[in-house]
Design an enzyme around this catalytic site. Sequence first.
Site, PDB file in Angstrom:
ATOM      1  N   HIS A  14       0.860  -1.202   0.000  1.00 33.00           N
ATOM      2  CA  HIS A  14       0.000   0.000   0.000  1.00 33.00           C
ATOM      3  C   HIS A  14       0.890   1.243   0.000  1.00 33.00           C
ATOM      4  O   HIS A  14       1.461   1.607   1.025  1.00 33.00           O
ATOM      5  CB  HIS A  14      -0.895   0.010   1.252  1.00 33.00           C
ATOM      6  CG  HIS A  14      -1.871   1.145   1.279  1.00 33.00           C
ATOM      7  ND1 HIS A  14      -3.205   0.958   1.534  1.00 33.00           N
ATOM      8  CD2 HIS A  14      -1.724   2.484   1.089  1.00 33.00           C
ATOM      9  CE1 HIS A  14      -3.827   2.130   1.507  1.00 33.00           C
ATOM     10  NE2 HIS A  14      -2.935   3.081   1.241  1.00 33.00           N
ATOM     11  N   HIS A  16       1.523   5.406  -1.617  1.00 29.90           N
ATOM     12  CA  HIS A  16       1.143   6.590  -2.396  1.00 29.90           C
ATOM     13  C   HIS A  16       2.410   7.188  -2.998  1.00 29.90           C
ATOM     14  O   HIS A  16       3.310   7.605  -2.255  1.00 29.90           O
ATOM     15  CB  HIS A  16       0.480   7.638  -1.493  1.00 29.90           C
ATOM     16  CG  HIS A  16      -0.811   7.158  -0.902  1.00 29.90           C
ATOM     17  ND1 HIS A  16      -2.026   7.329  -1.521  1.00 29.90           N
ATOM     18  CD2 HIS A  16      -1.065   6.470   0.243  1.00 29.90           C
ATOM     19  CE1 HIS A  16      -2.989   6.787  -0.788  1.00 29.90           C
ATOM     20  NE2 HIS A  16      -2.427   6.253   0.296  1.00 29.90           N
ATOM     21  N   LYS A 100      -9.394  -0.294  -5.894  1.00 30.21           N
ATOM     22  CA  LYS A 100      -9.466   0.318  -4.568  1.00 30.21           C
ATOM     23  C   LYS A 100     -10.817   0.980  -4.322  1.00 30.21           C
ATOM     24  O   LYS A 100     -11.271   1.793  -5.129  1.00 30.21           O
ATOM     25  CB  LYS A 100      -8.344   1.362  -4.444  1.00 30.21           C
ATOM     26  CG  LYS A 100      -8.354   2.186  -3.156  1.00 30.21           C
ATOM     27  CD  LYS A 100      -7.822   1.417  -1.966  1.00 30.21           C
ATOM     28  CE  LYS A 100      -7.990   2.153  -0.655  1.00 30.21           C
ATOM     29  NZ  LYS A 100      -6.767   2.703  -0.119  1.00 30.21           N
ATOM     30  N   HIS A 137     -10.583   1.046   1.831  1.00 32.16           N
ATOM     31  CA  HIS A 137     -10.338   2.011   2.906  1.00 32.16           C
ATOM     32  C   HIS A 137     -11.492   1.786   3.874  1.00 32.16           C
ATOM     33  O   HIS A 137     -12.621   2.187   3.597  1.00 32.16           O
ATOM     34  CB  HIS A 137     -10.319   3.448   2.376  1.00 32.16           C
ATOM     35  CG  HIS A 137     -10.041   4.442   3.459  1.00 32.16           C
ATOM     36  ND1 HIS A 137      -8.833   5.084   3.595  1.00 32.16           N
ATOM     37  CD2 HIS A 137     -10.800   4.859   4.511  1.00 32.16           C
ATOM     38  CE1 HIS A 137      -8.864   5.862   4.671  1.00 32.16           C
ATOM     39  NE2 HIS A 137     -10.050   5.747   5.246  1.00 32.16           N
ATOM     40  N   HIS A 175      -4.721  -0.740   5.873  1.00 34.90           N
ATOM     41  CA  HIS A 175      -4.229   0.018   7.042  1.00 34.90           C
ATOM     42  C   HIS A 175      -5.164  -0.097   8.252  1.00 34.90           C
ATOM     43  O   HIS A 175      -5.723   0.897   8.711  1.00 34.90           O
ATOM     44  CB  HIS A 175      -3.969   1.487   6.698  1.00 34.90           C
ATOM     45  CG  HIS A 175      -5.015   2.158   5.839  1.00 34.90           C
ATOM     46  ND1 HIS A 175      -6.344   2.173   6.162  1.00 34.90           N
ATOM     47  CD2 HIS A 175      -4.915   2.842   4.666  1.00 34.90           C
ATOM     48  CE1 HIS A 175      -7.014   2.830   5.240  1.00 34.90           C
ATOM     49  NE2 HIS A 175      -6.163   3.243   4.315  1.00 34.90           N
ATOM     50  N   ASP A 248       1.337   2.636   3.567  1.00 37.04           N
ATOM     51  CA  ASP A 248       0.467   3.800   3.416  1.00 37.04           C
ATOM     52  C   ASP A 248       1.287   5.081   3.537  1.00 37.04           C
ATOM     53  O   ASP A 248       0.790   6.110   4.020  1.00 37.04           O
ATOM     54  CB  ASP A 248      -0.682   3.806   4.439  1.00 37.04           C
ATOM     55  CG  ASP A 248      -1.804   4.758   4.032  1.00 37.04           C
ATOM     56  OD1 ASP A 248      -1.833   5.178   2.858  1.00 37.04           O
ATOM     57  OD2 ASP A 248      -2.645   5.096   4.889  1.00 37.04           O
TER      58      ASP A 248
END
Length: 345
Positions: A14, A16, A100, A137, A175, A248
């Site tokens: 995970h 970004h 996602k 999420h 997460h 994350d």
Amino acid sequence: MTLRIEITRPDDWHLHLRDGDELKSVLPHSARQFARAIIMPNLKPPVTDTETALTYRERILTAIPPGIVFDPLMTLYLTDRTTPDEIRRAAESGFIKAVKLYPAGATTHSDSGVTNLDRCDAALSEMEKQEMPLLVHGEVADPSIDIFDRERIFIESVLQPMLARYPGMRIIFEHITTKDAVDFVVSASDNLAATITAHHLLYNRNVVFSGGLRPHHYCLPVLKRETHRRALLEAASSGDPKFMLGTDSAPHTRHSKESACACAGCYTAHAALELYAEAFESVNALDRLESFASFNGPDFYRLPRNASKITLEKQDWTVPPSFSYGKNDSLIPLRAGELLHWKMI
Ligand code: DOR
Ligand code: ZN
């Protein structure tokens, strides 16, 4: 004698990476440690189709430092309008590994997210058919629900019904931050797994308020109380194959964090593995780091485990106070200016 541990090269399930100059600033940190990463699609505008994911992937490949091997595993951003055809195209592409789900309004750049899961039924059924994993999420976005309860309520109101409706779909609860989530993942079918961040293993919510408001520790889902941190640490280090590493790591400019309305996200890519090693060492479980970091993810995604190894050494080093980010901004990493006790060599 210096203490060293050698483990199979890990992956980040995970991450970004953002885009453009920001992407170029942060990618080397991840590529130094991880062979692969699941790349989050919450760009502005989001990555909602295969063609956009392909061009984003090409920009990522171009930004990899020479001599480093790093495989970005792409994802699509699910919306109310995602079609079964798009899911089929994504599955056939071979480079898109998951889709996602952001509940609309739950977090950074989630405004194009899903407003009502019923609208995604055709897309989710196609995902089940194509064996395409869904990443969630796991927080309800309803602002009337207490922010510390949003994950727990998501489990009963969204996740549990979703597992029942699509029993063949693999789902990753992203997460996770609570004991409720740990218990649910352990008791659910083998089609449910979870990622855990380094910051949720190392910190409870007190750190956000210690001596003042600390925006660099603000992320979503927010850090929870100590009992939850303990449960996460126990789960990650238990050897249970349902729990895997997912940083994350979420970079934001310094000025957007140090603001009257700070963005959510902790930046951990600069020292991800070192931070996880510290967490595992705190419960004498360094021998379980490899399964969490390097085996459980590829096994769940049905991908080969990495063949190469990396070494971590017990060694003190100081995290830089900031990194340059984008054209002329900076980024404050977790533990900025502080000591870490493990170093990847
Ligand atoms: O803290 C977070 N930051 N949580 C998320 O879900 C999104 C992320 C981001 O993109 O900045
Ligand atoms: Zn994220």
